[in-house]
Design an enzyme around this catalytic site. Structure first.
Site, PDB file in Angstrom:
ATOM      1  N   LYS A  82     -34.604 -53.600 -76.814  1.00  0.00           N
ATOM      2  CA  LYS A  82     -35.133 -54.339 -77.958  1.00  0.00           C
ATOM      3  C   LYS A  82     -36.562 -53.940 -78.317  1.00  0.00           C
ATOM      4  CE  LYS A  82     -31.525 -57.080 -78.644  1.00  0.00           C
ATOM      5  NZ  LYS A  82     -30.732 -57.063 -79.886  1.00  0.00           N
ATOM      6  N   GLU A 131     -36.122 -64.038 -84.397  1.00  0.00           N
ATOM      7  CA  GLU A 131     -35.074 -64.846 -83.791  1.00  0.00           C
ATOM      8  C   GLU A 131     -34.731 -64.201 -82.466  1.00  0.00           C
ATOM      9  OE1 GLU A 131     -34.442 -62.278 -85.603  1.00  0.00           O
ATOM     10  OE2 GLU A 131     -32.978 -61.300 -84.296  1.00  0.00           O
ATOM     11  N   SER A 172     -28.134 -51.288 -71.791  1.00  0.00           N
ATOM     12  CA  SER A 172     -29.117 -51.732 -72.785  1.00  0.00           C
ATOM     13  C   SER A 172     -30.233 -52.581 -72.195  1.00  0.00           C
ATOM     14  CB  SER A 172     -28.411 -52.494 -73.911  1.00  0.00           C
ATOM     15  OG  SER A 172     -27.643 -53.558 -73.380  1.00  0.00           O
TER      16      SER A 172
HETATM   17  C1  LIG Z   1     -29.836 -56.286 -73.058  1.00  0.00           C
HETATM   18  C2  LIG Z   1     -29.187 -56.522 -74.385  1.00  0.00           C
HETATM   19  N1  LIG Z   1     -28.188 -55.721 -74.764  1.00  0.00           N
HETATM   20  C3  LIG Z   1     -27.558 -55.899 -75.936  1.00  0.00           C
HETATM   21  C4  LIG Z   1     -27.889 -56.932 -76.782  1.00  0.00           C
HETATM   22  C5  LIG Z   1     -27.093 -57.097 -78.035  1.00  0.00           C
HETATM   23  O1  LIG Z   1     -27.777 -56.735 -79.184  1.00  0.00           O
HETATM   24  P1  LIG Z   1     -27.452 -55.392 -79.962  1.00  0.00           P
HETATM   25  O2  LIG Z   1     -25.986 -55.377 -80.223  1.00  0.00           O
HETATM   26  O3  LIG Z   1     -28.260 -55.486 -81.178  1.00  0.00           O
HETATM   27  O4  LIG Z   1     -27.853 -54.263 -79.098  1.00  0.00           O
HETATM   28  C6  LIG Z   1     -28.936 -57.794 -76.433  1.00  0.00           C
HETATM   29  C7  LIG Z   1     -29.319 -58.885 -77.328  1.00  0.00           C
HETATM   30  O5  LIG Z   1     -29.948 -59.817 -77.028  1.00  0.00           O
HETATM   31  C8  LIG Z   1     -29.589 -57.583 -75.195  1.00  0.00           C
HETATM   32  O6  LIG Z   1     -30.579 -58.394 -74.799  1.00  0.00           O
END
Ligand SMILES: Cc1ncc(COP(=O)(O)O)c(C=O)c1O
Lengths: 422, 258
Positions: free
Chosen positions: A101, A123, A393
């Protein structure tokens, strides 16, 4: 949905680009009050994109402050355990603040500063975008207000504390299901009201144009790096790239540079929750009980909704995937077949968390665990010569509260490093 | 085409359809018309009303929970049209319920229900080509919002796309009541006058007779929403039609209790 598709899809060519279209998806469906701000943002973003000084500053901070490039790591024990394809993990979990993020929050904060906006709104669902935004606001000395569903504040309370520690004001949202969608509604209401002074740092590849494009551009660094890294390490491109899909920002970032590479399969993993019924999951692309095209929060994309067009409640053990719509570029990739979308259930994600923790010593965020759950199903079906890349992620620190409630580890750990099948 | 406002300023009354129930909405609309409302905006309740303040959010949520659908709103519209052939009737919705029904099907149904026009909160002029075509085909007047933040070139496009009247937003923000009319309002109406001869109605935050009188100095009509919806929230259903009628009368200046 015929008239929907035609209603939204008659614009062609350059006009479509200018309106932020991804095929028929995307666009800009907002109260008029926001239009001037969106146009101003679009122009400022275009100017920043063309300015080498902007990129130099962003790249410098991504490197020295956030810790980019993140490693691409060959997960040998996980690959061995699954007995199929070789698995590589893109380690966004190692970034400052613990998730991808911050790539986007940093980019948008730099843009806000260029535009002279001192008050930042955001948000957050899992709290990772909120923490990333609070972090960059601290870094640049900006005022920061984060909207978060009260249900999410409960289940991600560590991140609530982190945001407050960083100096942000966290405002709980009790409306609706008190999750990400409701937080976005409230953030947009704040923005409509304070549009002249405030910059809205949206946390995923969602919302009205230019957000889906801008957020994707800031997350694109993931695949730019991973492509170079896999060529260095394996001498060729992967056969598949897997990422979880909430709003879709980490997935679009992880996919983007591979879209022209037709031999690389792109697999997005949505939240399968605890069942197929509406309200039980957040699998917008599911064949059964999935979404249909519609407009939520500024963009035309797949939306989980009832037959009257009311937005459906969603469920996921992972707050970051618990959202009724999905970024419009994914809707296009879905329809064109360039990417495929599958889902992992709550139980599969929890199990995957345990598996990755015990095979590789990496505790993933519950969101990322959905991608791991897919690779657990997918890799064994491939031969050992195949390569699968998974975007991790974020890291799981924020989820310890949920995990202690959802998992019983007593008598579970053998101390041998073996993964026990449940 | 323009909506005829019988007096200056005219009065547009917003109701969240289905709050407290469909029959009461019908009765309240008729009371409001009889008390002097020129136009009734029949709000289609939506699960995620992001342009609305707390009062209309709550009303919308109550109506959604009762299962109010776009079809129901159209039925109430038809009933009001049958009872009061001369009143202006505008359907007021977020985009998604309309898309779910299908734009063309919706336009036909709205026409059949006797609606004069449609306002979609999250539909902006750039995206509206197809929508305007469908509205035109069905003989419905599309009304768009104009905001204090809209630069002149947008106001011009908005004014040109509107039929019936132009809905000017009195202040930067969401719907809700407020103590004083924003200073933004008059400047916006003046800028709009340069682009249109249509009547200009001013809404968002207009809640008292004082506001209505003040805006009558420069605008053609007042739109009152949250003040009405808030009154309905505080009033038992069986008394709501009369209470709405009284408030409308008061807003028109013919008040018993002004
Ligand atoms: C670690 C992590 N992965 C994935 C996401 C999902 O968001 P996005 O689909 O935008 O990557 C989030 C959202 O809060 C997150 O904190």
């Amino acid at each position: 949905m015929d008239s929907t598709a035609s209603a939204m899809g008659t614009i062609a060519g350059a006009a479509r680009e200018a309106l932020g279209r991804f095929g028929v998806y995307g666009g800009r469906y907002v109260p008029e009050t926001l239009m001037a701000a969106l146009l101003e943002l679009e122009a400022a973003y275009a100017a920043a994109q063309a300015d080498p000084a902007f990129h130099a500053e962003l790249d410098g901070l991504l490197k020295d402050y956030c810790g980019r490039p993140t490693p691409l790591y060959a997960a040998r024990r996980l690959s061995e355990m699954l007995g199929g394809a070789r698995i590589y993990l893109k380690r966004e979990d190692l970034l400052h603040t613990g998730a991808h993020k911050i790539n986007n929050a940093l980019g948008q904060a730099l843009l806000a500063r260029r535009m002279g906006k001192q008050r930042i709104i955001a948000e957050t669902g899992a709290g990772q975008h909120g923490v990333a935004t609070a972090t960059v606001c601290a870094l640049f000395g900006m005022e920061c207000v984060v909207y978060m569903g009260e249900e999410d504040m409960r289940r991600q309370e560590l991140n609530v504390f982190r945001m407050r520690l960083l100096g942000a004001e966290v405002r709980g949202v009790g409306a609706g299901s008190a999750t990400l969608k409701d937080a976005i509604n409230e953030a947009m209401r704040d923005w409509v009201t304070n549009v002249r002074s405030s910059f809205y740092i949206l946390g995923s590849a969602l919302g009205a144009h230019p957000y889906p494009t801008m957020v994707r551009d800031f997350q694109r660094v993931i695949s730019r790096e991973s492509k170079r890294q896999i060529l260095e390490q394996a001498g060729r491109l992967p056969d598949a790239v897997i990422a979880c899909v909430g709003g879709g920002s980490n997935a679009i970032g992880a996919f983007y540079e591979y879209i022209p590479e037709e031999n690389v399969a792109l697999i997005g993993v949505e939240a399968g929750g605890r069942g197929h019924g509406l309200g039980e999951h957040a699998a917008r692309f599911a064949q059964q009980g999935g979404g249909v095209p519609g407009v939520l929060q500024g963009t035309y994309s797949y939306v989980l909704q009832d037959e009257a067009g009311q937005i459906a409640a969603t469920h996921s053990v992972s707050a970051g995937l618990d959202y009724a719509s999905v970024g419009p570029e994914h809707a296009m990739l879905h329809d064109s077949g360039r990417a495929t979308y599958t889902s992992a259930t709550d139980a599969e994600a929890l199990e995957a968390t345990k598996v990755l923790s015990r095979t590789e010593g990496i505790i993933p965020a519950l969101e990322s665990a959905h991608a791991i759950a897919e690779v657990i199903k997918f890799a064994p079906r491939l031969g050992k010569e195949k390569i699968v890349m998974v975007n991790v992620s974020g890291r799981g620190d924020k989820d310890m509260g949920i995990l202690t409630r959802e998992m019983d580890l007593s008598g579970d750990a053998t101390g041998t490093g073996k993964v026990s099948a449940r | 085409m323009a909506i005829a406002f019988k007096k200056r300023p005219g009065l547009v009354i917003y109701l969240t359809t289905g709050d407290p129930d469909l029959e009461t909405t019908r009765l309240m609309a008729i009371e409001a018309i009889d008390a002097g409302a020129d136009v009734i905006e029949l709000g289609v309740p939506f699960s995620d009303p992001l342009a609305d303040g707390p009062v209309i959010q709550r009303a919308s949520q109550r109506a959604v929970l009762r299962g109010t659908r776009l079809e129901d709103v159209l039925r109430v519209c038809r009933e009001i049209r049958a009872a009061r052939p001369q009143a202006g009737l505008l359907l007021f919705s977020y985009l998604n319920p309309v898309l779910r029904m299908g734009l063309e099907k919706f336009a036909q149904a709205a026409r059949d229900a006797g609606a004069d026009g449609v306002l979609l909160t999250d539909m902006i002029v750039e995206e509206a080509e197809e929508y305007r075509r469908v509205m035109r085909q069905a003989g419905l007047m599309p009304v768009f919002l104009a905001a204090p933040t809209s630069p002149d070139e947008r106001l011009q496009a908005i004014a040109e796309a509107c039929e019936g009247f132009v809905y000017a937003i009195s202040r930067v923000g969401i719907t809700g009541t407020q103590a004083e009319l924003a200073g933004d309002a008059e400047a916006l109406v003046e800028r709009l006058r340069g682009f249109t001869k249509l009547p200009i109605a001013l809404g968002f935050g207009v809640s008292t007779r004082e506001h209505v009188r003040a805006l009558g100095e420069f605008a053609d009509a007042a739109v009152v929403g949250s003040a009405i919806v808030g009154l309905i929230e505080r009033t038992p259903a069986e008394q709501a039609p009369r209470a709405v009628g009284e408030l409308v009368q008061q807003l028109c200046g013919g008040a018993k209790t002004a």
